[in-house]
Design an enzyme around this catalytic site. Structure first.
Site, mmCIF file in Angstrom:
data_model
loop_
_atom_site.group_PDB
_atom_site.id
_atom_site.type_symbol
_atom_site.label_atom_id
_atom_site.label_comp_id
_atom_site.label_asym_id
_atom_site.label_seq_id
_atom_site.Cartn_x
_atom_site.Cartn_y
_atom_site.Cartn_z
ATOM 1 N NE ARG A 1 3.438 -10.233 4.542
ATOM 2 C CZ ARG A 1 2.604 -9.507 3.799
ATOM 3 N NH1 ARG A 1 1.842 -8.578 4.367
ATOM 4 N NH2 ARG A 1 2.511 -9.701 2.492
ATOM 5 C CG ASP B 1 -7.532 -4.203 7.096
ATOM 6 O OD1 ASP B 1 -8.794 -4.202 7.069
ATOM 7 O OD2 ASP B 1 -6.833 -4.145 6.067
ATOM 8 C CG ASN C 1 -12.929 -5.393 2.139
ATOM 9 O OD1 ASN C 1 -12.568 -6.426 1.560
ATOM 10 N ND2 ASN C 1 -13.211 -4.285 1.485
ATOM 11 N NE ARG D 1 -10.248 -7.494 -1.795
ATOM 12 C CZ ARG D 1 -9.340 -7.053 -0.928
ATOM 13 N NH1 ARG D 1 -9.723 -6.661 0.281
ATOM 14 N NH2 ARG D 1 -8.081 -6.995 -1.262
ATOM 15 C CB SER E 1 1.441 -10.763 -4.105
ATOM 16 O OG SER E 1 1.089 -9.833 -3.096
ATOM 17 C CD GLN E 2 -3.732 -9.578 0.235
ATOM 18 O OE1 GLN E 2 -4.834 -10.115 0.251
ATOM 19 N NE2 GLN E 2 -3.558 -8.309 0.567
ATOM 20 C CB SER F 1 1.685 -7.052 -5.353
ATOM 21 O OG SER F 1 0.572 -6.485 -5.984
ATOM 22 C CG ASP G 1 -1.961 -0.967 -1.407
ATOM 23 O OD1 ASP G 1 -2.609 -1.474 -2.344
ATOM 24 O OD2 ASP G 1 -1.785 -1.546 -0.323
ATOM 25 C CE LYS H 1 -4.748 -4.891 -4.936
ATOM 26 N NZ LYS H 1 -3.386 -4.589 -4.664
ATOM 27 C CD GLU H 2 -9.070 -2.211 0.232
ATOM 28 O OE1 GLU H 2 -8.709 -2.586 -0.911
ATOM 29 O OE2 GLU H 2 -8.285 -2.160 1.188
ATOM 30 N NE ARG I 1 -8.154 0.419 -3.545
ATOM 31 C CZ ARG I 1 -7.264 0.040 -2.634
ATOM 32 N NH1 ARG I 1 -6.076 -0.414 -3.010
ATOM 33 N NH2 ARG I 1 -7.549 0.114 -1.356
ATOM 34 C CG HIS J 1 -8.382 2.046 3.298
ATOM 35 N ND1 HIS J 1 -7.150 1.681 3.745
ATOM 36 C CD2 HIS J 1 -8.636 1.155 2.296
ATOM 37 C CE1 HIS J 1 -6.692 0.650 3.091
ATOM 38 N NE2 HIS J 1 -7.592 0.297 2.204
ATOM 39 N NE ARG J 2 -4.154 1.354 0.355
ATOM 40 C CZ ARG J 2 -3.501 1.550 1.526
ATOM 41 N NH1 ARG J 2 -3.202 2.753 1.930
ATOM 42 N NH2 ARG J 2 -3.146 0.513 2.274
ATOM 43 C CE LYS K 1 -9.582 -3.190 3.886
ATOM 44 N NZ LYS K 1 -8.205 -3.611 3.632
#
Ligand SMILES: O=C(O)C1=C[C@@H](OP(=O)(O)O)[C@@H](O)[C@H](O)C1
Ligand SMILES: C=C(OP(=O)(O)O)C(=O)O
Length: 428
Positions: free
Chosen positions: A27, A49, A92, A122, A170-171, A197, A315, A342-343, A346, A388-389, A414
Site C-alpha cells: 500500500r 509480492d 500471485n 482468483r 476486501s481487496q 476481512s 491469514d 486465495k493462493e 486453503r 507460502h502459508r 511470496k
C-alpha cells in the site's frame, strides 16, 4: 521437487526481528507512487509480492531509488503514471493486482495485467464491475471475471454511488478507495453483501490518511471521498513488522515452551492480524506486549481447543488450524469461506494435509473442524500447493516431536523468503 526435512524438536525459544508487513509495504509503495513529492519507506518487506509491486511501478515510469536492502525512495507521479502503455506481470500478489487494476483504470493508458496460473483463477469480477460503473474500460483476456485483463482509456464520469460486492475479497474495496482520488471527483462507494476481512480496510484508510486523503464512512456500508482529494507525500514512513508472519513464531512459543519474542510489532499495530495473539491467549498461551514486541509462552499444558469466528484474521487463522493439533479437544474455525479463493483452496488444502498428520478433519463450505490425534503421525510429506502459508504453518508440526517433510519449501518467498532460517534459530 525440492523437499525440506524438519527434524522433531521439543522447544522453541528466542527472538525474531519480523520482516515488514506485506499489506503495509505494498500500500505504501502504491500511495507513494501516486502522491506528489518524495517518500522514503523504511523496513519495506523484501519478497516476491513486494518485488511484483516494485517491478510494476518501475515499468510505469515511477522513479524508485533503492537506498539500502529495506529502504526505498519513491518519487511520486502526482496521480499520473508517466508510461501509458505496458504489459505487467503481477505474480500471485493480490495486494498488487487488485489495487493496480483500479489505479490503471483511471490512468488513461493501455495496460495488460497478468499473473501466475493461480492468479488467473482468483476472482476480480466484482472489482471490474464496480470500475465499469465509473466509465472505466476493462476487458477480460481469457475468462470473464478473472485475470488477465486489458485496460484501455475510459471516459470516467459518474454521478451515482459506485457499488461493489464486499463478500469475496476486501481487496476490491481497498482498490477502489485507493484509486478513486485519481478521478478528482466526489465519490460514494456502497458495499453490497457483508464486507469480509474488515481490518484490512482499516489499514487502507489509515495509510490513505497519512498521505493526506480522508475518507468519511458510515459503518462498513458507505464510504465517501471528496472532490479534490490528492495524495501528498508524508516524507519518511516506517513499515511495521508483519503480523501474519508473527503468528508462526508466537505459535511456536505457545507450543514449544517459549518464551518467543517477535520485534517490530506491538498491541497498537494497524494490522488486524495482531489479534491472532488474543486467540492464542484464549487457547491458554501467556502473551505479553511491549513497546515494540510481543512475547508468547506456553504454560506446560496442552492448549485449549477454540471455536472462533476468524473472519477478521483470515491469514493468521491458518496458524490456528495448525495449533488445533496441539489442543486437548476439537477446535472449529468459522467464517473463512475466503480461504477458497486465495493462493490455493486453503480449506481443502488444510484439511488434506492435517489428515496426513493423523487429525480428524471436517471441512465445510466456510469452516474447518479439527480433532487432533493422540500422537501426530511421523514423517508425513506435506504438500504446500504453492502457498507460502501452508509451508509456514506445517513447519510447526515439528514441535509435535515428529519429523516432517515440507514439499516445495521455497514457496515461502511470496512473503517471507528466509522463513525457515529464522525459524531454525528458535528450535531445539
Ligand atoms: O488487503 C490486504 O492486504 C489483504 C487482504 C486479505 O484478503 P481478502 O480481503 O481477500 O480476505 C488478506 O487475506 C491478504 O493476505 C491481504
Ligand atoms: C491471501 C494472501 O495473499 P494476497 O495478498 O495475494 O491475497 C496471503 O498472503 O495469505
Amino acid at each position: 521437487m525440492k523437499q525440506l526435512h524438519l527434524a522433531a524438536v521439543h522447544q522453541a525459544q528466542g527472538s525474531i526481528a519480523l520482516p515488514g508487513s506485506k499489506s503495509i509495504s505494498n500500500r505504501m509503495l502504491l500511495l507513494a507512487a501516486l502522491a506528489s513529492g518524495t517518500t522514503e519507506i523504511r523496513d519495506l518487506l523484501v519478497s516476491d509480492d513486494t518485488d511484483r509491486m516494485l517491478d510494476a511501478l518501475k515499468l510505469l515510469g515511477v522513479p524508485l531509488h533503492h537506498q539500502s536492502k529495506h529502504s526505498w525512495q519513491v518519487t511520486g507521479a502526482d496521480g499520473r503514471f508517466p508510461v501509458k502503455q505496458a504489459a505487467l506481470f503481477l505474480g500471485n500478489a493480490g495486494t498488487v493486482f487488485r489495487p493496480l487494476t483500479a489505479a490503471l483504470a483511471f490512468s488513461d493508458g493501455d495496460y495488460q495485467l497478468s499473473g501466475v496460473a493461480r492468479m488467473h483463477e482468483r476472482p476480480i469480477g466484482d472489482l471490474v464491475d464496480a470500475l465499469r460503473l465509473t466509465g472505466a474500460h476493462i476487458d477480460y483476456l481469457h475468462n470473464p471475471g478473472f485475470p488477465p485483463l486489458h485496460i484501455r482509456p475510459g471516459k470516467i464520469v459518474f454521478d451515482q454511488p459506485i457499488r461493489v460486492r464486499g463478500d469475496v475479497s476486501s481487496q476490491f474495496l481497498t482498490a477502489l478507495l485507493m484509486a478513486l482520488p485519481l478521478t478528482g471527483q466526489d465519490c460514494t462507494i456502497e458495499v453490497e453483501g457483508e464486507l469480509i476481512s474488515k481490518p484490512y480496510i482499516e489499514i487502507t484508510l489509515n495509510l490513505m490518511a497519512r498521505f493526506g486523503v480522508q475518507v468519511s464512512r458510515e459503518g462498513w456500508q458507505r464510504f465517501q471521498l471528496h472532490a479534490g482529494s490528492r495524495y501528498t507525500s508524508p516524507g519518511v514512513l516506517q513499515v511495521e513488522g508483519d503480523a501474519s508472519s508473527a503468528s508462526y513464531f508466537l505459535a511456536a512459543g505457545a507450543i514449544g515452551g517459549g518464551p518467543v519474542r517477535v520485534t517490530g510489532l506491538n498491541a497498537q499495530s494497524i494490522q488486524g492480524d495482531v489479534r491472532f495473539a488474543d486467540a492464542l491467549a484464549l487457547m491458554g498461551a501467556d502473551i505479553r506486549y511491549g513497546d515494540n514486541w510481543i512475547t508468547a509462552s506456553g504454560n506446560g499444558k496442552p492448549l485449549r481447543p477454540i471455536d472462533l469466528d476468524c473472519n477478521h484474521i483470515p491469514d493468521a487463522a491458518m496458524t490456528l488450524a495448525m495449533l488445533a493439533l496441539f489442543a486437548d479437544g476439537t477446535s472449529t474455525l468459522r467464517n473463512i469461506a475466503s480461504w477458497r479463493v486465495k493462493e490455493t483452496d486453503r480449506l481443502t488444502a488444510m484439511a488434506t494435509e492435517l489428515r496426513k498428520l493423523g487429525a480428524e478433519v471436517e471441512e465445510g463450505a466456510d469452516y474447518i473442524r479439527i480433532t487432533p490425534p493422540a500422537r501426530l503421525t511421523a514423517g508425513a510429506a506435506i504438500d504446500t500447493y504453492d502457498d507460502h502459508r501452508m509451508a509456514m504453518c506445517f513447519s510447526l508440526a515439528s514441535l509435535g516431536k515428529v519429523d516432517v517433510i515440507i514439499n516445495d519449501p521455497d514457496c515461502v518467498a511470496k512473503t517471507f523468503p528466509d522463513y525457515f532460517q529464522q525459524l531454525g534459530t528458535l528450535l531445539s
